[in-house]
Design a protein around this motif. Structure first.
Motif, PDB file in Angstrom:
ATOM      1  N   ALA A 144       0.729  -1.163   0.108  1.00 43.39           N
ATOM      2  CA  ALA A 144      -0.027   0.054   0.199  1.00 43.39           C
ATOM      3  C   ALA A 144       0.890   1.267  -0.106  1.00 43.39           C
ATOM      4  CB  ALA A 144      -0.829  -0.017   1.157  1.00 43.39           C
ATOM      5  N   GLN A 145       0.446   2.422   0.066  1.00 40.35           N
ATOM      6  CA  GLN A 145       1.056   3.596   0.181  1.00 40.35           C
ATOM      7  C   GLN A 145       0.725   4.002   1.748  1.00 40.35           C
ATOM      8  OE1 GLN A 145       1.129   6.751  -3.205  1.00 40.35           O
ATOM      9  NE2 GLN A 145      -0.854   5.759  -3.387  1.00 40.35           N
ATOM     10  N   GLU A 146       1.798   4.458   2.246  1.00 42.33           N
ATOM     11  CA  GLU A 146       1.756   5.093   3.565  1.00 42.33           C
ATOM     12  C   GLU A 146       2.316   6.307   3.849  1.00 42.33           C
ATOM     13  OE1 GLU A 146       1.133   0.725   6.014  1.00 42.33           O
ATOM     14  OE2 GLU A 146       3.031   1.786   6.419  1.00 42.33           O
ATOM     15  N   GLY A 147       1.936   7.251   4.676  1.00 42.68           N
ATOM     16  CA  GLY A 147       2.726   8.277   4.828  1.00 42.68           C
ATOM     17  C   GLY A 147       2.715   8.493   6.647  1.00 42.68           C
ATOM     18  N   TYR A 148       3.654   9.079   6.906  1.00 44.38           N
ATOM     19  CA  TYR A 148       3.910   9.813   8.330  1.00 44.38           C
ATOM     20  C   TYR A 148       4.031  11.033   8.670  1.00 44.38           C
ATOM     21  CZ  TYR A 148       8.937   8.743   7.606  1.00 44.38           C
ATOM     22  OH  TYR A 148       9.969   8.815   7.257  1.00 44.38           O
ATOM     23  N   VAL A 316       6.102   9.946   2.303  1.00 41.49           N
ATOM     24  CA  VAL A 316       5.368   8.857   1.780  1.00 41.49           C
ATOM     25  C   VAL A 316       6.154   7.895   0.984  1.00 41.49           C
ATOM     26  CG1 VAL A 316       2.979   8.571   0.345  1.00 41.49           C
ATOM     27  CG2 VAL A 316       3.385  10.481   1.639  1.00 41.49           C
ATOM     28  N   GLY A 317       5.400   6.815   1.206  1.00 45.67           N
ATOM     29  CA  GLY A 317       6.080   5.670   0.363  1.00 45.67           C
ATOM     30  C   GLY A 317       5.369   3.927   0.554  1.00 45.67           C
ATOM     31  N   ILE A 318       6.323   3.204   0.074  1.00 46.97           N
ATOM     32  CA  ILE A 318       5.533   1.904   0.171  1.00 46.97           C
ATOM     33  C   ILE A 318       6.164   1.271   1.360  1.00 46.97           C
ATOM     34  CG2 ILE A 318       5.557  -0.324  -1.086  1.00 46.97           C
ATOM     35  CD1 ILE A 318       3.992   1.796  -2.217  1.00 46.97           C
ATOM     36  N   PRO A 319       5.411   0.779   2.276  1.00 48.44           N
ATOM     37  CA  PRO A 319       6.167   0.193   3.652  1.00 48.44           C
ATOM     38  C   PRO A 319       6.864  -1.191   3.649  1.00 48.44           C
ATOM     39  CG  PRO A 319       3.684  -0.100   3.658  1.00 48.44           C
ATOM     40  CD  PRO A 319       4.078   0.816   2.496  1.00 48.44           C
ATOM     41  N   MET A 320       6.080  -2.051   2.689  1.00 47.39           N
ATOM     42  CA  MET A 320       6.714  -3.452   2.338  1.00 47.39           C
ATOM     43  C   MET A 320       6.099  -4.189   1.025  1.00 47.39           C
ATOM     44  SD  MET A 320       8.932  -5.136   4.466  1.00 47.39           S
ATOM     45  CE  MET A 320       9.339  -5.480   6.041  1.00 47.39           C
ATOM     46  N   TYR A 321       6.755  -5.127   0.575  1.00 50.50           N
ATOM     47  CA  TYR A 321       6.320  -5.748  -0.786  1.00 50.50           C
ATOM     48  C   TYR A 321       5.975  -7.095  -0.343  1.00 50.50           C
ATOM     49  CZ  TYR A 321       8.102  -1.728  -3.207  1.00 50.50           C
ATOM     50  OH  TYR A 321       8.446  -0.263  -3.857  1.00 50.50           O
ATOM     51  N   TRP A 322       4.859  -7.603  -0.861  1.00 47.35           N
ATOM     52  CA  TRP A 322       4.747  -9.172  -0.720  1.00 47.35           C
ATOM     53  C   TRP A 322       5.705  -9.971  -1.815  1.00 47.35           C
ATOM     54  CZ3 TRP A 322       1.444 -10.503   3.124  1.00 47.35           C
ATOM     55  CH2 TRP A 322       0.555  -9.521   3.206  1.00 47.35           C
ATOM     56  N   SER A 323       6.207 -10.759  -1.349  1.00 47.39           N
ATOM     57  CA  SER A 323       7.227 -11.624  -2.175  1.00 47.39           C
ATOM     58  C   SER A 323       6.779 -13.107  -2.212  1.00 47.39           C
ATOM     59  CB  SER A 323       8.827 -11.413  -1.908  1.00 47.39           C
ATOM     60  OG  SER A 323       9.221 -10.161  -2.397  1.00 47.39           O
ATOM     61  N   ILE A 324       7.241 -13.733  -3.253  1.00 49.03           N
ATOM     62  CA  ILE A 324       6.945 -15.219  -3.134  1.00 49.03           C
ATOM     63  C   ILE A 324       8.241 -16.102  -3.353  1.00 49.03           C
ATOM     64  CG2 ILE A 324       5.785 -17.061  -4.630  1.00 49.03           C
ATOM     65  CD1 ILE A 324       3.640 -15.008  -5.147  1.00 49.03           C
ATOM     66  N   ASN A 325       8.086 -17.181  -2.450  1.00 47.23           N
ATOM     67  CA  ASN A 325       9.326 -18.072  -2.330  1.00 47.23           C
ATOM     68  C   ASN A 325       9.370 -18.988  -3.655  1.00 47.23           C
ATOM     69  OD1 ASN A 325      11.170 -20.122  -1.693  1.00 47.23           O
ATOM     70  ND2 ASN A 325      10.348 -20.327   0.610  1.00 47.23           N
ATOM     71  N   LYS A 326      10.548 -18.670  -4.406  1.00 49.01           N
ATOM     72  CA  LYS A 326      10.590 -19.332  -5.550  1.00 49.01           C
ATOM     73  C   LYS A 326      10.584 -20.879  -5.535  1.00 49.01           C
ATOM     74  CE  LYS A 326      14.690 -18.782  -8.074  1.00 49.01           C
ATOM     75  NZ  LYS A 326      15.823 -18.266  -8.498  1.00 49.01           N
ATOM     76  N   ASP A 327      11.404 -21.483  -4.350  1.00 49.58           N
ATOM     77  CA  ASP A 327      11.769 -22.709  -4.198  1.00 49.58           C
ATOM     78  C   ASP A 327      10.466 -23.615  -3.761  1.00 49.58           C
ATOM     79  OD1 ASP A 327      14.156 -22.343  -4.502  1.00 49.58           O
ATOM     80  OD2 ASP A 327      14.685 -21.974  -2.349  1.00 49.58           O
TER      81      ASP A 327
END
Length: 437
Positions: A144-148, A316-327
């Protein structure tokens, strides 16, 4: 962000694990098949949305037979990065996990699935994927976008006769803080602010970003920088000193700021009306309103004024990203991709993203009036963004652990008097350069 890392929150010392089971069947929304008995393990950082995520997983399971989603959450006062490393080292590798930006992409490169072919990629807002994009592919989906900034209690400000719209510079902020301090008894507050210096992500990531977010144009630029000039260190000191001087001190000394954690700052002091302002972001809405709905509905965000530079802006920015385990197996990866795509692009998922997660989406497709942010903090962040009064989040481009373990720790030493500001700045520069060799 806690993220993050940092980033995140709500009775924040807990490690919470939930598993959900559903029924019925459906073809997955990405065009592949998510049918059959498959389990998707999610290890994620955002404590304040864990209940909403569990509810979303349950809803997904109900329409995708044979898919089981397990969710484990660690964040807030706990170190997500350390927790993630422990999961992998123990052989309990999750299917979906979180990365923060360029440094994490490098650190976890051997485990990251390329998501370039996913349908949400073309819907992501410009600039949101740069931190997780390399020549080899795209390795993260934006949360998401977040700001503080400085969250404030509108009722207290009104009672004090302060007009928040006029606070657009450091001088104006300091003036307002002094007015609040002079009226503490009248306003029924213990202190003007609360600084959770125990939470090194608050100081070493978010506060520091006010300076470095104006030194570097992006997290990627910070990641590629061999040296740290720290050109705005003097201005950063003024913001820190202002908070420290007027914050709640458990034993009356600045050293005791190092014992203040997120729960004390946000839930015990701010959400109960005992302080008027805190440095925090839109993700705190649920925690605050959960304690006091009236205060939660009367929140605003003030700028984090770097004197002479971006004084009327918030990060303002992106707090984290969802990633998927390639293995993981092809079946697990297909189900994981489908769940994330469903969550952010289906009508049902989008409604939950806005109304249950209280996210500011990082994707197109949320233009309908019914999908606009409802809580006051998210609405305020969106307004800053629309007005162009923002600075970037660059802390995910810091060397691994540097922001918290070096600068965050040194700020604690500065507050307890065992390190000078000049020593802090020099140590930050030297350790940055050492990490970049």
């Amino acid at each position: 962000m806690r993220f993050k890392k940092a980033l995140s929150l709500m009775t924040v010392t807990a490690l919470i694990c939930g598993s959900l089971v559903g029924c019925s069947s459906s073809k997955d929304s990405s065009g592949g098949s998510a049918s059959g008995d498959v389990t998707v393990d999610i290890f994620q950082f955002k404590v304040e949305t864990q209940e909403a995520l569990q509810a979303a997983a349950k809803k997904y399971e109900e329409s995708h037979g044979g898919v089981k989603i397990n969710i484990e959450t660690i964040g807030g006062g706990n170190d997500y990065g350390a927790g993630l490393r422990t999961k992998f080292q123990s052989g309990q590798e999750p299917t979906i996990f979180n990365v923060g930006g360029p440094q994490d992409v490098e650190d976890w490169a051997s485990k990251l699935e390329d998501l370039s072919d996913q349908p949400w990629v073309n819907q992501a807002f410009e600039g949101t994927l740069g931190s997780v994009t390399t020549d080899e592919g795209i390795f993260g989906m934006p949360f998401a976008q977040e700001g503080y900034g400085f969250i404030y209690n509108k009722q207290i400000f009104e009672k004090a006769g302060i007009k928040p719209e006029e606070i657009t510079t450091l001088a104006k902020l300091e003036e307002a803080i002094k007015i609040l301090d002079s009226k503490k008894s009248e306003l029924g507050i213990e202190a003007v602010m609360s600084l959770p210096a125990k939470e090194k992500w608050v100081t070493g990531l978010h506060l520091l970003n006010v300076a470095l977010g104006n030194e570097f144009a992006s997290g990627k630029e910070a990641y590629e920088a061999k040296k740290l000039e720290f050109k705005y260190s003097d201005q950063l000191k003024k913001i820190l000193d202002l908070q420290a001087e007027y914050s709640y001190m458990p034993d009356g000394t600045k050293a005791s700021l190092n014992s203040v954690d997120y729960a004390m700052q946000t839930e015990q002091k701010f959400a109960t009306g005992k302080v008027a302002m805190i440095q925090m972001g839109n993700w705190t809405y649920q925690a605050i309103s959960g304690v006091n709905e009236e205060i939660g509905n009367n929140l605003g965000i003030l700028p984090m004024p770097l004197e002479g530079v971006n004084e009327d802006s918030i990060p303002v920015g992106i707090p984290m990203y969802w990633s998927i385990n390639k293995d993981k197996s092809d079946e697990e990866k297909a189900a994981a991709k489908d769940f994330l795509n469903w969550l952010y692009t289906s009508d049902e998922g989008k409604e939950m993203v806005i109304n249950d997660f209280n996210f500011i989406p990082a994707f197109k497709g949320y233009e309908d009036e019914s999908l606009q942010p409802k809580d006051p903090l998210s609405a305020a962040v969106l307004q800053y963004s629309n007005d162009g009064k923002t600075m970037p989040w660059v802390f995910m481009g810091y060397p691994s652990g540097w922001g918290e373990n070096v600068v965050g720790a040194d700020i604690q030493k500065y507050l307890d008097g065992s390190m000078s500001w000049e020593e802090l700045v020099k140590h930050a520069q030297d350790t940055w350069e050492d990490e970049r060799k």
